[in-house]
Structures are given as C-alpha cells and as structure tokens.
Design an enzyme around this catalytic site. Structure first.
Site, PDB file in Angstrom:
ATOM      1  N   GLN A  36       0.817  -1.199   0.000  1.00  0.00           N
ATOM      2  CA  GLN A  36       0.000   0.000   0.000  1.00  0.00           C
ATOM      3  C   GLN A  36       0.862   1.265   0.000  1.00  0.00           C
ATOM      4  OE1 GLN A  36      -0.511  -2.495   2.129  1.00  0.00           O
ATOM      5  NE2 GLN A  36      -2.675  -2.998   2.306  1.00  0.00           N
ATOM      6  N   THR A  37       0.332   2.304  -0.653  1.00  0.00           N
ATOM      7  CA  THR A  37       0.970   3.611  -0.569  1.00  0.00           C
ATOM      8  C   THR A  37       0.575   4.221   0.767  1.00  0.00           C
ATOM      9  OG1 THR A  37       0.841   3.933  -2.955  1.00  0.00           O
ATOM     10  CG2 THR A  37       1.174   5.895  -1.623  1.00  0.00           C
ATOM     11  N   THR A  38       1.531   4.456   1.634  1.00  0.00           N
ATOM     12  CA  THR A  38       1.215   4.968   2.966  1.00  0.00           C
ATOM     13  C   THR A  38       1.254   6.483   3.031  1.00  0.00           C
ATOM     14  OG1 THR A  38       3.538   4.700   3.602  1.00  0.00           O
ATOM     15  CG2 THR A  38       2.041   2.884   4.103  1.00  0.00           C
TER      16      THR A  38
END
Length: 257
Positions: A36-38
């Site tokens: 995931q892109t955090t």
C-alpha cells in the site's frame, strides 16, 4: 506474529537461536512486502477550474514536488479524456498516472464499440468517484483530488465536478483543490460569472494562480491552461505569468505600514 524463541537444539548447526530469529524476521519481510501507498511522495499542488459562457476552463502549474524539493518542473497535471472531457489532479502524481490509464481503457472501449458514442463528463465523474471509494475501502487509497470538466454536446451544457481521495463528490461552477481551496476559492467566488467570456475567465484563473505562486511553497510560475467547449478540448503549452515582488510587505514583511 513474532518469531518464537527457538531452543538451542532447534537452531541450525553453526547458528545461535538469536541469529535464527534475525534470519526468520528477514525472511518474513521478503515474503510479505508492504504494497500500500502509505503517504504521497511526488505531489502536485492546486488545480483551479470554472465554468464560463462557452464551457469549462481549468488551470494548474507544471510542478511535481519530491517532498519539499521542486524536483519535476515540466509535468502536465491536466489530461484529456475524450473530445468532451478533461481531468486535472492534485496529490500523488503516480496515482494520477494510474487513473489516466484507467480512463484510457474506457475510451479505448468506446472506440472499439464504434457506435459513435463517448462517455459524458457526468459519467466520467461518477466512474472516478467509484474508483476512489473502492480504493479507500481497501485501505489503499489513491492520494488525489480530481477535477472533472467537460461539455456535454447532447445537452449543450458544461459540467464541472470534483472527487476527493475518499470518493466524496460534488458538482459546482467553481472548483479548487489543494491550497487553492483556502486562497483561491474566495477570489473565484468574487470574480466568477456564469456568463463571463473566455478572456475574463482566463484572467480570473491567472490572477488566482499568481496569488498562489506568491503564497504556496509547492508551486512554480509555469502553467497549463485547458478549456472544453462544444468544439472540443484545447490544452495550452506551458507558459509563465507576470509577477510583482516590489510590494512593501514583500520587501519588508515586518513593516507596520
């Protein structure tokens, strides 16, 4: 789950139980990488758009910042979807590239069908709201604020809407994203008129972008401006605006006058 303490008898020959624990953690990290892109990394700033007598006009600068560094200075953050719609984006630029790929797939389907029909701006707006909400519910959002502008030739009317990273949407005659929601929106409300001509619409957007250039650290004096009318889509080449840095408060910010 943490790797349990192994008894010495279970450790490999030549390795202590502590070394085995470290090897186990390293193996686990390789097996389950974070996907995931955090947080956004390469980002674009404000997008402004308004309706006017002939259609919709939209403007954004060409900067994509890497953190606080002005890294990419010739990025186009307004894209053509079809002959009746454009999309502009603030936020993570790689997510916007992904969104453009999705929209390109839709336009390819329209072309392959060959029935003479294209997606309307309203349909594109609705589609993007579902995409953003879907990713949000997976706890893997696309970090963008999207502006959808277009002209529906079947109805003879312009369309302007916005979608945020949660899938929330609204339709209006004035839209601003990023820092523009705070500084540009009041100026747009004051100067906007649905019946204004193209020249007046362009001057209003350029005035607001000049103000943002003075006040927003994530902007650059280089812009693309786009319009959508019944005749189609036009996106300008990058250009700069005239600025003035001789104001008293610019020269001496602590002046009491």
């Amino acid at each position: 789950p943490p790797t349990p303490n192994l008894p010495r008898s279970a450790a490999r020959p030549g390795h202590s139980s502590g070394e085995m624990m470290m090897m186990g953690h390293g193996h686990e990290a390789k097996e389950n990488p974070r996907t995931q892109t955090t947080q956004p990394i390469v980002t674009g700033a404000s997008v402004l758009a308004i309706t006017y007598a002939d259609g919709v006009m939209m403007i954004s600068d060409t900067l994509a910042s890497y953190g606080s560094m002005a890294r990419y200075k010739s990025v186009q953050r307004i894209g053509k979807v079809n002959d009746g719609a454009i999309v502009g984006a603030s936020g993570e630029f790689s997510d916007f590239q992904y969104i453009k790929d999705l929209l390109e797939d839709l336009t390819d389907e329209d072309f392959d069908t060959a029935d003479g029909r294209e997606l309307s701006p309203k349909e594109i707006h609705s589609y993007l709201s579902r995409v953003m909400y879907n990713r949000r519910t997976k706890v893997n959002p696309l970090y963008n604020q999207l502006v959808v502008g277009g002209f529906d030739t079947s109805k003879g009317e312009s369309y302007l809407g916005c979608v945020d990273m949660y899938g929330s949407t609204f339709k209006d005659d004035i839209v601003a994203t990023g820092y523009g929601m705070y500084l540009a929106l009041p100026l747009l409300r004051k100067g906007h008129d649905k019946k204004m001509n193209e020249e007046a619409a362009r001057k209003l957007l350029e005035k607001c972008m000049t103000v943002l250039f003075y006040r927003d650290c994530r902007t650059i004096n280089k812009y693309n401006i786009a319009k959508v009318t019944g005749s189609g889509v036009e996106i300008s080449k990058p250009y700069s605006l005239k600025t003035e840095w001789g104001f008293k408060r610019f020269v001496d910010p602590h002046s009491s006058e």
